[in-house]
Design an enzyme around this catalytic site. Structure first.
Site, short mmCIF file in Angstrom:
data_model
loop_
_atom_site.label_atom_id
_atom_site.label_comp_id
_atom_site.label_asym_id
_atom_site.label_seq_id
_atom_site.Cartn_x
_atom_site.Cartn_y
_atom_site.Cartn_z
N GLU A 65 37.31 22.91 -1.57
CA GLU A 65 38.30 21.67 -1.53
C GLU A 65 38.59 21.09 -2.70
O GLU A 65 39.73 20.75 -3.28
CB GLU A 65 37.68 20.63 -0.35
CG GLU A 65 38.10 19.61 -0.58
CD GLU A 65 37.77 18.48 0.21
OE1 GLU A 65 36.52 17.88 0.03
OE2 GLU A 65 38.41 17.61 1.30
N HIS A 165 33.01 11.00 -4.05
CA HIS A 165 34.52 11.37 -3.80
C HIS A 165 34.85 10.38 -2.64
O HIS A 165 34.43 9.94 -1.80
CB HIS A 165 34.59 12.76 -3.00
CG HIS A 165 34.44 14.09 -4.15
ND1 HIS A 165 33.22 14.97 -3.77
CD2 HIS A 165 34.85 14.24 -5.28
CE1 HIS A 165 33.41 15.79 -5.04
NE2 HIS A 165 34.29 15.25 -5.89
N CYS A 251 34.73 19.73 2.24
CA CYS A 251 34.67 20.23 0.87
C CYS A 251 34.43 21.74 1.29
O CYS A 251 34.59 22.61 0.37
CB CYS A 251 33.55 19.79 0.17
SG CYS A 251 31.91 19.69 1.04
C1 CIR Z 1 29.29 18.78 -6.73
O1 CIR Z 1 28.76 17.86 -6.87
O2 CIR Z 1 30.42 19.11 -7.02
C2 CIR Z 1 28.91 19.76 -5.38
N1 CIR Z 1 27.55 19.82 -5.40
C3 CIR Z 1 29.36 18.92 -4.13
C4 CIR Z 1 30.74 18.97 -3.99
C5 CIR Z 1 31.13 18.44 -2.82
N2 CIR Z 1 32.65 18.25 -2.68
C6 CIR Z 1 33.19 17.25 -1.76
O3 CIR Z 1 32.83 16.71 -1.02
N3 CIR Z 1 34.72 17.49 -1.84
#
Ligand code: CIR
Length: 256
Positions: A65, A165, A251
């Site tokens: 995402e 986010h 995500c």
């Molecule tokens: C991060 O910190 O970028 C990843 N470990 C988790 C990203 C989650 N993304 C989202 O909720 N859109």
């Protein structure tokens, strides 16, 4: 008319080292089984996603995402390929751009802009964008310029401290309702009806809604009751391992 489409990406062994505010041991085999349940839930919602192979060099690649934002309209949908806020995630978008190029007009976000797709929530012709540690002012300004040409207004949203986010606290239910974590943002922020989830179940505000179907995180009964009472068919997905990597449900896919 074709139905909704989706892109997902498999989980690499390196997911054990995914970004996390509070690192905890991740069971990668369990994460893969939970991801399979997620993909099956998309199937139960009438979508057969394309699942791209994992990339060991990209521990967070399952969180597709964040790498692209798709806006319908024009001759083809517009795929905005983001420049993720975390430098360790900047190798993820090219694979996604290549996969979307067959169906979409692809535009790549230039430096110094940074945007994570998890900060972007579109309701009809309005794109709400969270100002976060990942999404900066040049990113929001660039989105406003590019999307303005497609008739989409960009509205920045200030996030409460500590929220990764925008979509950690609010997600769309179609174009005229949202699921919102109680106390996170004012209920009238989005100009549509908000189904609130109790603050103790904030994590459950992140749902994937496809028509009358909603994919929800397992283990949040009060949120499930409220969504079921609103007439949705729920599909529960276990999330313990993505949660350890600060991920949730939206995500794990790009749906358009
Ligand atoms: C991060 O910190 O970028 C990843 N470990 C988790 C990203 C989650 N993304 C989202 O909720 N859109």
């Amino acid at each position: 008319m074709t139905g909704p489409r989706a892109l997902t990406r498999a989980i690499p062994d390196s997911f054990a080292h995914a970004l996390a505010a509070v690192p905890r041991p991740i069971d990668v085999a369990l994460a893969r089984r939970q991801h399979a349940v997620y993909v099956a839930a998309l199937g139960a919602c009438g979508i057969a996603p394309v699942t791209l192979p994992a990339d060991e060099a990209c521990p967070d690649c399952v969180f597709v995402e964040d790498t692209a934002l798709i806006v319908p309209g024009g001759d083809a949908p517009l795929a905005i390929i983001t420049r993720p806020g975390a430098p360790s995630r900047r190798a993820e978008p090219p694979t996604i751009a290549a996969a979307l190029a067959a169906d979409c007009e692809v535009v790549e976000m230039p430096a110094p802009a940074t945007v994570d797709g998890g900060d972007c929530m579109r309701l009809g012709a309005t794109l709400y964008v969270g100002r976060s540690a990942r999404t900066n002012a040049p990113g929001i300004a660039w989105l406003a310029e590019v999307l303005g040409r497609r008739g989409v207004d960009v509205v920045p949203v200030e996030l409460p401290a500590g929220v990764l986010h925008l979509k950690c606290v609010v997600t769309p239910l179609g174009h005229d309702r949202v699921v919102l974590a109680e106390g996170a943002l004012a209920a009238d922020t989005f100009g549509v009806h908000a189904i609130t989830v109790p603050a103790a179940e904030t994590y459950a505000a992140n749902v994937v809604a496809i028509g009358a179907h909603v994919i929800v995180a397992a283990g949040y009964p009060r949120t499930h009751e409220r969504l079921a009472a609103a007439g949705f068919t729920l599909h529960e997905v276990p999330v313990s391992e993505v949660q350890k990597a600060d991920g949730s449900l939206t995500c794990q896919s790009i749906v358009w």
